[in-house]
Design a protein around this motif. Structure first.
Motif, PDB file in Angstrom:
ATOM      1  N   ASP A  78      -7.004   3.402 -13.567  1.00  0.00           N
ATOM      2  CA  ASP A  78      -6.626   2.704 -12.326  1.00  0.00           C
ATOM      3  C   ASP A  78      -5.648   3.491 -11.463  1.00  0.00           C
ATOM      4  OD1 ASP A  78      -8.214   0.437 -12.725  1.00  0.00           O
ATOM      5  OD2 ASP A  78      -6.698  -0.509 -13.984  1.00  0.00           O
ATOM      6  N   TYR A  79      -5.462   4.765 -11.710  1.00  0.00           N
ATOM      7  CA  TYR A  79      -4.496   5.564 -10.959  1.00  0.00           C
ATOM      8  C   TYR A  79      -5.090   5.984  -9.614  1.00  0.00           C
ATOM      9  CZ  TYR A  79      -0.731   8.964 -10.236  1.00  0.00           C
ATOM     10  OH  TYR A  79       0.353   9.654  -9.753  1.00  0.00           O
ATOM     11  N   THR A  80      -4.281   5.870  -8.563  1.00  0.00           N
ATOM     12  CA  THR A  80      -4.707   6.359  -7.251  1.00  0.00           C
ATOM     13  C   THR A  80      -4.323   7.835  -7.157  1.00  0.00           C
ATOM     14  OG1 THR A  80      -2.624   5.572  -6.290  1.00  0.00           O
ATOM     15  CG2 THR A  80      -4.526   4.120  -6.123  1.00  0.00           C
ATOM     16  N   ILE A  81      -5.319   8.681  -7.106  1.00  0.00           N
ATOM     17  CA  ILE A  81      -5.124  10.132  -7.145  1.00  0.00           C
ATOM     18  C   ILE A  81      -5.054  10.655  -5.720  1.00  0.00           C
ATOM     19  CG2 ILE A  81      -6.003  12.303  -8.055  1.00  0.00           C
ATOM     20  CD1 ILE A  81      -7.791  10.638  -9.952  1.00  0.00           C
ATOM     21  N   ASN A  82      -3.943  11.265  -5.360  1.00  0.00           N
ATOM     22  CA  ASN A  82      -3.820  11.857  -4.035  1.00  0.00           C
ATOM     23  C   ASN A  82      -4.892  12.938  -3.863  1.00  0.00           C
ATOM     24  OD1 ASN A  82      -2.639  14.160  -2.206  1.00  0.00           O
ATOM     25  ND2 ASN A  82      -1.575  12.274  -1.608  1.00  0.00           N
ATOM     26  N   ALA A  83      -5.701  12.801  -2.814  1.00  0.00           N
ATOM     27  CA  ALA A  83      -6.857  13.683  -2.651  1.00  0.00           C
ATOM     28  C   ALA A  83      -6.445  15.141  -2.474  1.00  0.00           C
ATOM     29  CB  ALA A  83      -7.697  13.218  -1.457  1.00  0.00           C
ATOM     30  N   ASP A  84      -5.399  15.396  -1.676  1.00  0.00           N
ATOM     31  CA  ASP A  84      -4.970  16.787  -1.444  1.00  0.00           C
ATOM     32  C   ASP A  84      -4.422  17.404  -2.724  1.00  0.00           C
ATOM     33  OD1 ASP A  84      -5.666  16.636   1.268  1.00  0.00           O
ATOM     34  OD2 ASP A  84      -3.721  15.776   1.808  1.00  0.00           O
ATOM     35  N   GLN A  85      -3.655  16.627  -3.486  1.00  0.00           N
ATOM     36  CA  GLN A  85      -3.119  17.153  -4.744  1.00  0.00           C
ATOM     37  C   GLN A  85      -4.229  17.425  -5.751  1.00  0.00           C
ATOM     38  OE1 GLN A  85       0.004  14.640  -6.285  1.00  0.00           O
ATOM     39  NE2 GLN A  85       1.194  14.721  -4.377  1.00  0.00           N
ATOM     40  N   LEU A  86      -5.242  16.582  -5.743  1.00  0.00           N
ATOM     41  CA  LEU A  86      -6.367  16.788  -6.662  1.00  0.00           C
ATOM     42  C   LEU A  86      -7.083  18.095  -6.352  1.00  0.00           C
ATOM     43  CD1 LEU A  86      -8.233  15.779  -8.920  1.00  0.00           C
ATOM     44  CD2 LEU A  86      -9.524  14.514  -7.184  1.00  0.00           C
ATOM     45  N   ILE A  87      -7.313  18.337  -5.063  1.00  0.00           N
ATOM     46  CA  ILE A  87      -7.984  19.586  -4.675  1.00  0.00           C
ATOM     47  C   ILE A  87      -7.134  20.785  -5.068  1.00  0.00           C
ATOM     48  CG2 ILE A  87      -8.745  20.960  -2.693  1.00  0.00           C
ATOM     49  CD1 ILE A  87      -9.590  18.325  -1.361  1.00  0.00           C
ATOM     50  N   GLU A  88      -5.810  20.680  -4.881  1.00  0.00           N
ATOM     51  CA  GLU A  88      -4.922  21.779  -5.281  1.00  0.00           C
ATOM     52  C   GLU A  88      -4.996  22.026  -6.787  1.00  0.00           C
ATOM     53  OE1 GLU A  88      -1.024  21.010  -3.856  1.00  0.00           O
ATOM     54  OE2 GLU A  88      -1.502  21.535  -1.773  1.00  0.00           O
ATOM     55  N   ASP A 143     -11.383  23.857   1.700  1.00  0.00           N
ATOM     56  CA  ASP A 143     -12.589  23.336   2.361  1.00  0.00           C
ATOM     57  C   ASP A 143     -13.683  23.037   1.339  1.00  0.00           C
ATOM     58  OD1 ASP A 143     -11.443  23.476   4.822  1.00  0.00           O
ATOM     59  OD2 ASP A 143     -12.357  25.388   5.398  1.00  0.00           O
ATOM     60  N   GLU A 144     -13.827  23.933   0.362  1.00  0.00           N
ATOM     61  CA  GLU A 144     -14.817  23.689  -0.687  1.00  0.00           C
ATOM     62  C   GLU A 144     -14.440  22.445  -1.493  1.00  0.00           C
ATOM     63  OE1 GLU A 144     -16.984  25.827  -4.524  1.00  0.00           O
ATOM     64  OE2 GLU A 144     -15.281  26.806  -3.533  1.00  0.00           O
ATOM     65  N   GLY A 145     -13.139  22.285  -1.739  1.00  0.00           N
ATOM     66  CA  GLY A 145     -12.680  21.087  -2.446  1.00  0.00           C
ATOM     67  C   GLY A 145     -13.015  19.816  -1.688  1.00  0.00           C
ATOM     68  N   GLU A 146     -12.885  19.845  -0.366  1.00  0.00           N
ATOM     69  CA  GLU A 146     -13.252  18.685   0.447  1.00  0.00           C
ATOM     70  C   GLU A 146     -14.745  18.379   0.299  1.00  0.00           C
ATOM     71  OE1 GLU A 146     -11.398  16.669   2.013  1.00  0.00           O
ATOM     72  OE2 GLU A 146      -9.483  17.696   2.248  1.00  0.00           O
ATOM     73  N   VAL A 180      -8.261   8.943  -4.137  1.00  0.00           N
ATOM     74  CA  VAL A 180      -9.523   8.599  -4.803  1.00  0.00           C
ATOM     75  C   VAL A 180      -9.183   7.902  -6.110  1.00  0.00           C
ATOM     76  CG1 VAL A 180     -10.892  10.445  -3.773  1.00  0.00           C
ATOM     77  CG2 VAL A 180      -9.675  10.871  -5.919  1.00  0.00           C
ATOM     78  N   LYS A 181     -10.123   7.105  -6.587  1.00  0.00           N
ATOM     79  CA  LYS A 181      -9.973   6.407  -7.865  1.00  0.00           C
ATOM     80  C   LYS A 181     -11.275   6.494  -8.626  1.00  0.00           C
ATOM     81  CE  LYS A 181      -7.958   2.458  -8.321  1.00  0.00           C
ATOM     82  NZ  LYS A 181      -7.634   1.022  -8.190  1.00  0.00           N
ATOM     83  N   MET A 182     -11.164   6.315  -9.942  1.00  0.00           N
ATOM     84  CA  MET A 182     -12.350   6.211 -10.789  1.00  0.00           C
ATOM     85  C   MET A 182     -12.430   4.777 -11.307  1.00  0.00           C
ATOM     86  SD  MET A 182     -12.197   9.662 -13.129  1.00  0.00           S
ATOM     87  CE  MET A 182     -13.916   9.663 -13.616  1.00  0.00           C
ATOM     88  N   HIS A 183     -13.608   4.185 -11.197  1.00  0.00           N
ATOM     89  CA  HIS A 183     -13.828   2.896 -11.848  1.00  0.00           C
ATOM     90  C   HIS A 183     -13.608   3.077 -13.345  1.00  0.00           C
ATOM     91  CE1 HIS A 183     -15.977  -0.538 -13.532  1.00  0.00           C
ATOM     92  NE2 HIS A 183     -15.890  -1.117 -12.346  1.00  0.00           N
ATOM     93  N   ASP A 184     -13.019   2.078 -13.967  1.00  0.00           N
ATOM     94  CA  ASP A 184     -12.643   2.217 -15.382  1.00  0.00           C
ATOM     95  C   ASP A 184     -13.820   2.601 -16.270  1.00  0.00           C
ATOM     96  OD1 ASP A 184     -10.156   1.572 -14.601  1.00  0.00           O
ATOM     97  OD2 ASP A 184     -10.019  -0.341 -15.656  1.00  0.00           O
TER      98      ASP A 184
END
Length: 665
Positions: free
Chosen positions: A376-386, A405-408, A431-435
């Protein structure tokens, strides 16, 4: 003599004319008996034929021939007429031969006798016809509309589709030949014609046949674009009322099929989810033990409204009446869901098609990487790409901007594949993942459940025991996360495979001496961000010779050690949002590092402690780094900003839009 002959001839003629009518009267009794017996025989034969027909029709693939159907119907009607005439004959007062006395009403006896004779002939004809039946049934033609058995629908109301689906095609891999054959079967095109036609002929004849019909074509579970025109399906339009309806787990399929309308099937609300779960348990929970009712709600909640999971888990709980069994199921669902009956076969294998449809190892690896984040964690999209970049999952290039850009693009594909859910909050995109999706991804990441310690996510203090730490020897990725982690006092003894370590958002104050000793040759990614109680740089990090990504953001670390220059493979150094003050970097400590990304952004500044000279020295050192492609830094004085703009290397970063400078006042 001639007169006598003529008279005799006349008498013979008259007798010939009279004998048949008289026979109706004289033979009435015998004919009635014959009619009764013959009709009984016909009824017996009719029942035999009908039983044979019904037996053959029971399979639903044949029907009685028209001749047999007509014969059975004629027999039924004739038997009714015979019964009526037999009742009339029984009511006659007198049936006598001509040799005795005539009945009192010769005319009515004549008419009755004539009808009996006619019916007797009809019965005999039907008896003879029965002998001609070698075959009594023929194969049914394909129905124009298939009546498909369907479970009760769940999710949004789809009652607007009030027509019966005409053809159903379920294809993971689009098989145009199979779809064509399914459609022509519903149209009743004979095999001998179909097999003789070329592909172009088949397309033409299907198209012509469908243009004359109002049809609904349902393509269920479609995974790729299907060019309908190439298989002979005309493009449906508003004027003819025809429709093509498709279901898919991939949003791009709707776009590629040029769908006029799209409808996203959302997860069920809690009340609906509990009802579906209870239905599949197979009994009402109203009369169950109160603890079971409470556990049922918890189990249904763990499925997060996903119908597939609710159905599977509900069936697994059928006929389980002990609260202990329900507690065990809830624990299994939370900790090792793949161990629950039916989860792998009926849930994970189905959802895995979305993962396999990515058809790109980069996207698959990026998706599995999200398992490192808690449920249930909300993952910051920019940090995830990094993190993807720092982990080396994207293209191996020094151009960080291009990799972002490729990460996007990867992030967009994962969203369109319905593997990630996207949104916005105060911190920006997430972004989130359904459990259940996350459980499936974890199962895949652990070699489909064969290596449970390959990826470890730890969110409880008790999981930091010596016994649990010993499992790190098999791990490639470990994530220690959350406020419930207060102490890390155990030292992992064997971590020769560990490549990634997260210790994030905990309440630990530090890591014990020797903590990194068994990770020196393999650890590539170390993320210690958002640990606000860590105040000193952990010992041992400077010995991680393979380290490529180091994130100390959001900690209270005040100074980097000089030994950081030993990290000769370090490409990412993130020092954002430092809570105590802007971190002190010793002169020459980072100059020789092959950094691609350096970020020191939005940190508190204390000039009295930090000193303007150190800031300018750091800026000068950054200007000498030839590998640096992405710089984010906040400076206090205009002189520091001026040095940045005077540096040819840093000006190049500015032209490439990979330079962010902020003036801190």
């Amino acid at each position: 003599m001639d007169f006598a002959n003529s008279l005799l001839q006349l008498v013979n003629n008259l007798w010939g004319l009279a004998s048949r009518p008289l026979g109706f009267i004289c033979n009435l009794k015998d004919n009635v008996n014959s009619l009764r017996n013959t009709t009984d025989e016909l009824k017996a034969k009719s029942e035999t034929v009908l039983a044979r027909v019904e037996r053959e029709e029971r399979g639903g693939v044949v029907q009685r021939t028209k001749e047999v159907a007509y014969w059975l119907d004629t027999v039924q009607k004739l038997v009714g007429r015979v019964d009526q005439i037999l009742r009339e004959a029984g009511e006659c007062d007198q049936i006598k031969c001509l040799s005795r006395c005539l009945p009192s009403n010769c005319w009515s006896s004549y008419k009755l006798g004539k009808r009996v004779d006619q019916m007797l002939n009809e019965v005999r004809e039907l008896q003879a016809k029965e002998l001609e039946f070698g075959v009594v049934t023929s194969t049914l033609p394909p129905p124009p509309v298939l009546d498909m058995p369907m479970d009760e629908t769940v999710g949004p109301d789809i009652s607007k589709f009030n027509k019966v689906w005409k053809w159903v095609v379920d294809e993971k891999q689009v098989n145009q030949d199979k779809i064509q054959d399914t459609i022509r079967g519903r149209l009743g095109i004979k095999d001998e014609h179909w097999e003789r036609w070329s592909w172009e002929d088949r397309v033409y004849h299907l198209c012509q046949a469908l243009k004359r019909k109002k049809f609904v074509l349902l393509l269920d579970d479609l995974w790729a674009r299907l060019d309908l025109s190439k298989i002979g399906v005309p493009c449906p339009g508003l004027e003819d009322g025809s429709k093509v309806v498709l279901t898919t787990r991939l949003k791009p399929v709707c776009d590629h099929m040029r769908a006029d309308k799209t409808l996203e099937v959302l997860c069920l609300r809690p009340k609906e989810a509990l009802e579906l779960f209870e239905k599949n348990v197979g009994k009402s929970l109203v009369d169950c033990h109160q603890e079971i009712r409470d556990l049922a709600k918890d189990i249904a909640e763990e499925c997060k409204g996903l119908p597939l999971a609710l159905i599977t888990v509900g069936r697994a709980m059928a006929r389980k009446d002990s609260p202990g069994e329900w507690r065990h199921a809830l624990t299994t669902l939370r900790n090792k869901p793949h161990k629950l009956q039916g989860m792998v076969e009926d849930v994970y294998h189905v959802l895995e098609f979305s993962y396999n449809s990515l058809d790109d190892s980069t996207r698959q690896d990026c998706f599995l990487y999200c398992c490192l984040f808690p449920e249930d964690y909300t993952i910051n999209a920019d940090q995830l790409i990094e993190l993807w970049i720092g982990e080396g999952l994207l293209r191996d290039t020094n151009d960080v901007y291009s990799m972002r850009d490729e990460g996007e693009s990867v992030l967009g594909d994962l969203n369109r594949a319905c593997l990630l859910e996207s949104g916005h909050d105060d911190d920006g995109r997430y972004v989130k993942m359904h459990d259940v999706i996350r459980d499936m991804a974890t199962w895949i990441a652990r070699d489909h459940g064969q290596r449970e310690n390959k990826l470890l996510v730890i969110e409880k203090d008790e999981d930091m025991s010596e016994e649990m730490i010993s499992k790190w020897g098999e791990a490639k990725k470990v994530s220690i996360w959350g406020k419930w982690i207060r102490n890390i006092n155990q030292i992992p003894s064997r971590c020769s495979q560990l490549e990634t370590l997260f210790v994030r958002e905990t309440r630990v104050t530090g890591l014990p001496s020797g903590f990194f000793d068994s990770m020196t040759t393999c650890l590539a990614v170390l993320n210690l961000s958002d640990n606000e109680h860590i105040k000193s740089f952990p010992e041992g990090i400077c010995n991680l010779i393979n380290l490529q990504y180091l994130n100390l953001s959001g900690t209270c670390i005040s100074e980097l050690p000089k030994g950081i220059k030993n990290l000769t493979r370090l490409r990412w150094l993130l020092l954002d949002n430092m809570l105590g003050r802007n971190i002190l970097i010793p002169t020459g400590a980072i100059t020789s590092l092959p950094l691609n990304v350096f970020s020191q952004w939005e940190s508190k500044v204390n000039l009295d402690e930090f000193g303007l000279v150190k800031e300018e020295e750091t800026v000068e050192e950054l200007g000498c780094m030839h590998h640096l492609t992405d710089l984010s830094i906040g400076v206090c004085e205009s002189s520091s900003a001026q040095k940045i703009f005077q540096s040819s290397n840093l000006r190049r970063r500015e032209r490439e839009r990979a330079l962010i400078i902020g003036m801190v006042t």
